[in-house]
Scaffold this motif. Structure first.
Motif, PDB file in Angstrom:
ATOM      1  N   ARG A 267       9.741  51.593  -0.518  1.00 32.16           N
ATOM      2  CA  ARG A 267       8.433  50.916  -0.415  1.00 32.16           C
ATOM      3  C   ARG A 267       8.258  50.269   0.958  1.00 32.16           C
ATOM      4  N   ALA A 268       7.014  50.289   1.436  1.00 34.11           N
ATOM      5  CA  ALA A 268       6.720  49.844   2.806  1.00 34.11           C
ATOM      6  C   ALA A 268       7.224  48.425   3.078  1.00 34.11           C
ATOM      7  N   SER A 269       7.128  47.539   2.083  1.00 31.31           N
ATOM      8  CA  SER A 269       7.513  46.139   2.317  1.00 31.31           C
ATOM      9  C   SER A 269       9.015  45.913   2.372  1.00 31.31           C
ATOM     10  N   ASN A 270       9.808  46.931   2.034  1.00 25.83           N
ATOM     11  CA  ASN A 270      11.262  46.731   2.072  1.00 25.83           C
ATOM     12  C   ASN A 270      11.767  46.791   3.516  1.00 25.83           C
ATOM     13  N   LYS A 271      12.198  45.626   4.006  1.00 22.01           N
ATOM     14  CA  LYS A 271      12.684  45.560   5.392  1.00 22.01           C
ATOM     15  C   LYS A 271      14.186  45.820   5.476  1.00 22.01           C
ATOM     16  N   ASN A 272      14.835  45.982   4.326  1.00 20.62           N
ATOM     17  CA  ASN A 272      16.299  46.157   4.331  1.00 20.62           C
ATOM     18  C   ASN A 272      16.746  47.603   4.370  1.00 20.62           C
ATOM     19  N   VAL A 273      15.833  48.509   4.668  1.00 17.53           N
ATOM     20  CA  VAL A 273      16.260  49.904   4.725  1.00 17.53           C
ATOM     21  C   VAL A 273      16.032  50.429   6.140  1.00 17.53           C
ATOM     22  N   ASP A 274      17.042  51.111   6.674  1.00 13.63           N
ATOM     23  CA  ASP A 274      16.879  51.721   8.010  1.00 13.63           C
ATOM     24  C   ASP A 274      16.059  52.983   7.836  1.00 13.63           C
ATOM     25  N   ARG A 275      15.000  53.081   8.597  1.00 16.09           N
ATOM     26  CA  ARG A 275      14.071  54.208   8.400  1.00 16.09           C
ATOM     27  C   ARG A 275      14.421  55.373   9.315  1.00 16.09           C
ATOM     28  N   TYR A 276      14.143  56.572   8.839  1.00  9.74           N
ATOM     29  CA  TYR A 276      14.331  57.779   9.650  1.00  9.74           C
ATOM     30  C   TYR A 276      13.252  58.792   9.321  1.00  9.74           C
ATOM     31  N   ARG A 277      13.089  59.707  10.217  1.00  6.51           N
ATOM     32  CA  ARG A 277      12.078  60.757  10.039  1.00  6.51           C
ATOM     33  C   ARG A 277      12.621  61.975  10.784  1.00  6.51           C
ATOM     34  N   LEU A 278      12.775  63.099  10.091  1.00  6.35           N
ATOM     35  CA  LEU A 278      13.282  64.312  10.752  1.00  6.35           C
ATOM     36  C   LEU A 278      12.137  65.071  11.402  1.00  6.35           C
ATOM     37  N   GLN A 279      12.416  65.657  12.543  1.00  4.35           N
ATOM     38  CA  GLN A 279      11.421  66.481  13.228  1.00  4.35           C
ATOM     39  C   GLN A 279      11.265  67.804  12.474  1.00  4.35           C
ATOM     40  N   PRO A 280      10.083  68.414  12.568  1.00  7.98           N
ATOM     41  CA  PRO A 280       9.879  69.681  11.862  1.00  7.98           C
ATOM     42  C   PRO A 280      11.002  70.686  12.089  1.00  7.98           C
ATOM     43  N   ASP A 281      11.456  70.855  13.323  1.00  5.56           N
ATOM     44  CA  ASP A 281      12.503  71.855  13.559  1.00  5.56           C
ATOM     45  C   ASP A 281      13.846  71.465  12.934  1.00  5.56           C
ATOM     46  N   GLU A 282      14.086  70.164  12.785  1.00  6.10           N
ATOM     47  CA  GLU A 282      15.324  69.731  12.109  1.00  6.10           C
ATOM     48  C   GLU A 282      15.264  70.064  10.616  1.00  6.10           C
ATOM     49  N   ILE A 283      14.081  69.927  10.048  1.00  5.36           N
ATOM     50  CA  ILE A 283      13.903  70.229   8.620  1.00  5.36           C
ATOM     51  C   ILE A 283      14.124  71.731   8.387  1.00  5.36           C
ATOM     52  N   ILE A 284      13.530  72.524   9.272  1.00  2.49           N
ATOM     53  CA  ILE A 284      13.664  73.979   9.156  1.00  2.49           C
ATOM     54  C   ILE A 284      15.140  74.383   9.300  1.00  2.49           C
ATOM     55  N   GLU A 285      15.842  73.688  10.183  1.00  3.31           N
ATOM     56  CA  GLU A 285      17.268  73.975  10.400  1.00  3.31           C
ATOM     57  C   GLU A 285      18.095  73.655   9.136  1.00  3.31           C
ATOM     58  N   LEU A 286      17.761  72.558   8.461  1.00  2.86           N
ATOM     59  CA  LEU A 286      18.476  72.233   7.212  1.00  2.86           C
ATOM     60  C   LEU A 286      18.254  73.337   6.181  1.00  2.86           C
ATOM     61  N   ALA A 287      17.028  73.849   6.130  1.00  3.17           N
ATOM     62  CA  ALA A 287      16.743  74.929   5.180  1.00  3.17           C
ATOM     63  C   ALA A 287      17.506  76.194   5.577  1.00  3.17           C
ATOM     64  N   ARG A 288      17.544  76.467   6.883  1.00  2.51           N
ATOM     65  CA  ARG A 288      18.252  77.668   7.345  1.00  2.51           C
ATOM     66  C   ARG A 288      19.725  77.607   6.921  1.00  2.51           C
ATOM     67  N   LYS A 289      20.323  76.431   7.090  1.00  2.20           N
ATOM     68  CA  LYS A 289      21.727  76.282   6.657  1.00  2.20           C
ATOM     69  C   LYS A 289      21.832  76.400   5.141  1.00  2.20           C
ATOM     70  N   GLY A 290      20.858  75.837   4.440  1.00  2.00           N
ATOM     71  CA  GLY A 290      20.862  75.907   2.974  1.00  2.00           C
ATOM     72  C   GLY A 290      20.847  77.350   2.487  1.00  2.00           C
ATOM     73  N   VAL A 291      20.092  78.188   3.187  1.00  2.00           N
ATOM     74  CA  VAL A 291      20.048  79.609   2.818  1.00  2.00           C
ATOM     75  C   VAL A 291      21.458  80.198   2.899  1.00  2.00           C
ATOM     76  N   SER A 292      22.217  79.777   3.906  1.00  2.00           N
ATOM     77  CA  SER A 292      23.573  80.320   4.066  1.00  2.00           C
ATOM     78  C   SER A 292      24.501  79.853   2.944  1.00  2.00           C
ATOM     79  N   TYR A 293      24.166  78.748   2.278  1.00  2.00           N
ATOM     80  CA  TYR A 293      24.972  78.330   1.107  1.00  2.00           C
ATOM     81  C   TYR A 293      24.494  79.011  -0.167  1.00  2.00           C
ATOM     82  N   GLY A 294      23.397  79.758  -0.081  1.00  2.00           N
ATOM     83  CA  GLY A 294      22.936  80.513  -1.252  1.00  2.00           C
ATOM     84  C   GLY A 294      21.669  80.007  -1.914  1.00  2.00           C
ATOM     85  N   TYR A 295      21.032  78.969  -1.361  1.00  2.00           N
ATOM     86  CA  TYR A 295      19.812  78.455  -2.008  1.00  2.00           C
ATOM     87  C   TYR A 295      18.644  79.418  -1.843  1.00  2.00           C
ATOM     88  N   LYS A 296      17.866  79.553  -2.921  1.00  2.00           N
ATOM     89  CA  LYS A 296      16.676  80.423  -2.916  1.00  2.00           C
ATOM     90  C   LYS A 296      15.391  79.592  -3.019  1.00  2.00           C
TER      91      LYS A 296
END
Ligand code: SAH
Ligand code: SF4
Length: 343
Positions: A73-102
């Motif tokens: 939730r937006a008001s929670n100041k106790n969490v470190d925030r992150y945001r992956l770039q589009p190409d990083e997200i695509i890269e995670l999926a590419r690796k996931g494919v190599s583990y067998g995910y469909k």
């Protein structure tokens, strides 16, 4: 014969129960194992022994909403925030494919950094891997959902959380129950496989409203339903609440299987947080899907909806192997299809 057993038999036979009948089953405790067993038989009969694995990519924990139960939730100041770039997200999926995910589930807080064009780019690129793509990114306009669909998204997950309008609006300040339902109907109209679901054990949630949740899932023609216990998060206003119970969550899930016989039902991660065997218990009580995490490194910990999240120190490759072993040890197999709803 006991009334409850009669009702369980009826649900197994005709896949129908009234609200009052669901309430009776949820209130009783004597025949819980019989209920879970009946759901397991329905699972086997209607969707078989294959378990579908969806690789979960938690790509941003930044959220503009303020749901009282959620650590992002937006008001929670106790969490470190992150945001992956589009190409990083695509890269995670590419690796996931190599583990067998469909199939991949792309989940995040409601983060406006991801414009329509960014989401379209991500979906189009991941679709090039010949996989199914599920989005779980919250409330959007019809036009946005339409644009994602046109870029190739197959499914969308958005839980109703609870069908009790007053409870929903108390839990999700500034959000409207009508709008949540509008999202679900737009997604259906656009031809997505639609996933929804609820939290079990929210403060002031009643058994009656849980029964209504199950009937609502049926009414909207949901293709997937995820049910998870509410787990209080110390960094939220609900930190002192009691939280949901695994057994009740399993019962709600089991009745959902009996009434919506051929849908996909995940064994949720929150269930495993409450019991180290929670997902296997769910797979033996009606569930046929697991969503192992394919997010890497520190981000797993930082995507903290609730405390006690499992596998935060594991790698995607480890999780894939671990869950495959567990599935095989109970005599089930891992599907090698994209796992669309059986029609
Ligand atoms: N922002 C998107 C997707 C991420 S939240 C959305 O809200 O739809 C995904 C799910 O996490 C929510 O639907 C909610 O049911 C669940 N969740 C959030 N906080 C939780 C908690 N404290 N315990 C259990 N589940 C929680
Ligand atoms: Fe944001 Fe979803 Fe958490 Fe609500 S449940 S605060 S929308 S991430």
């Amino acid at each position: 014969m006991d009334k409850i057993i009669e009702l369980i038999n009826k649900a197994e036979k005709i896949n129908e129960l009234s609200k009052e009948e669901i309430i009776l089953i949820l209130q009783s405790s004597e025949f819980d194992q019989e209920l879970l067993n009946a759901a397991d038989r329905a699972r086997k009969k209607f969707v078989g022994d294959e378990v579908h694995l969806r690789g979960l990519i938690e790509f941003s924990n930044i959220c503009k909403r303020n749901c009282l139960y959620c650590g992002l939730r937006a008001s929670n100041k106790n969490v470190d925030r992150y945001r992956l770039q589009p190409d990083e997200i695509i890269e995670l999926a590419r690796k996931g494919v190599s583990y067998g995910y469909k199939t991949f589930v792309l989940q995040s807080g409601e983060d406006e950094f991801y414009t329509i064009d960014k989401i379209k780019y991500i979906v189009e690129k991941i679709k090039e891997f010949d996989v199914a793509v599920t989005l779980s990114i919250g409330e959007k306009s019809f036009e946005e959902y339409k644009a994602y669909k046109e870029s190739g998204a197959d499914r969308f997950l958005i839980r109703i959380e609870t069908t009790d309008k007053d409870l929903y609006e108390a839990m999700d300040p500034g959000m409207s129950h009508e709008e949540r339902k509008r999202c679900l109907s737009d997604l259906k109209a656009l031809g997505y496989e639609v996933g929804s679901g609820c939290l079990v054990g929210l403060p002031n949630q009643t058994i009656e409203s849980l029964a209504e949740d199950i009937l609502f899932f049926k009414e909207i023609g949901a293709d997937m339903i995820g049910i998870g216990p509410f787990i209080p998060n110390g960094d939220t206003p609900l930190k002192d609440e009691k939280g949901g119970d695994l057994n009740l969550s399993l019962k709600v899930m089991a009745i959902t299987r009996l009434l919506l016989k051929d849908i996909n039902i995940p064994a949720t991660t929150a269930m495993e947080t409450l019991n180290p065997n929670g997902r296997i218990m769910a797979l033996q009580s009606g569930a046929n899907v697991v969503m192992p995490n394919v997010t890497e490194g520190e981000y797993r910990k930082m995507y903290a909806l609730y405390p006690g999240k499992i596998c935060v120190n594991d790698t995607p490759a480890h999780c894939r192997g671990c869950i495959t072993g567990k599935i095989q040890r109970i005599g089930r197999t891992v599907s090698n299809t994209k796992g669309f709803r059986r029609k």
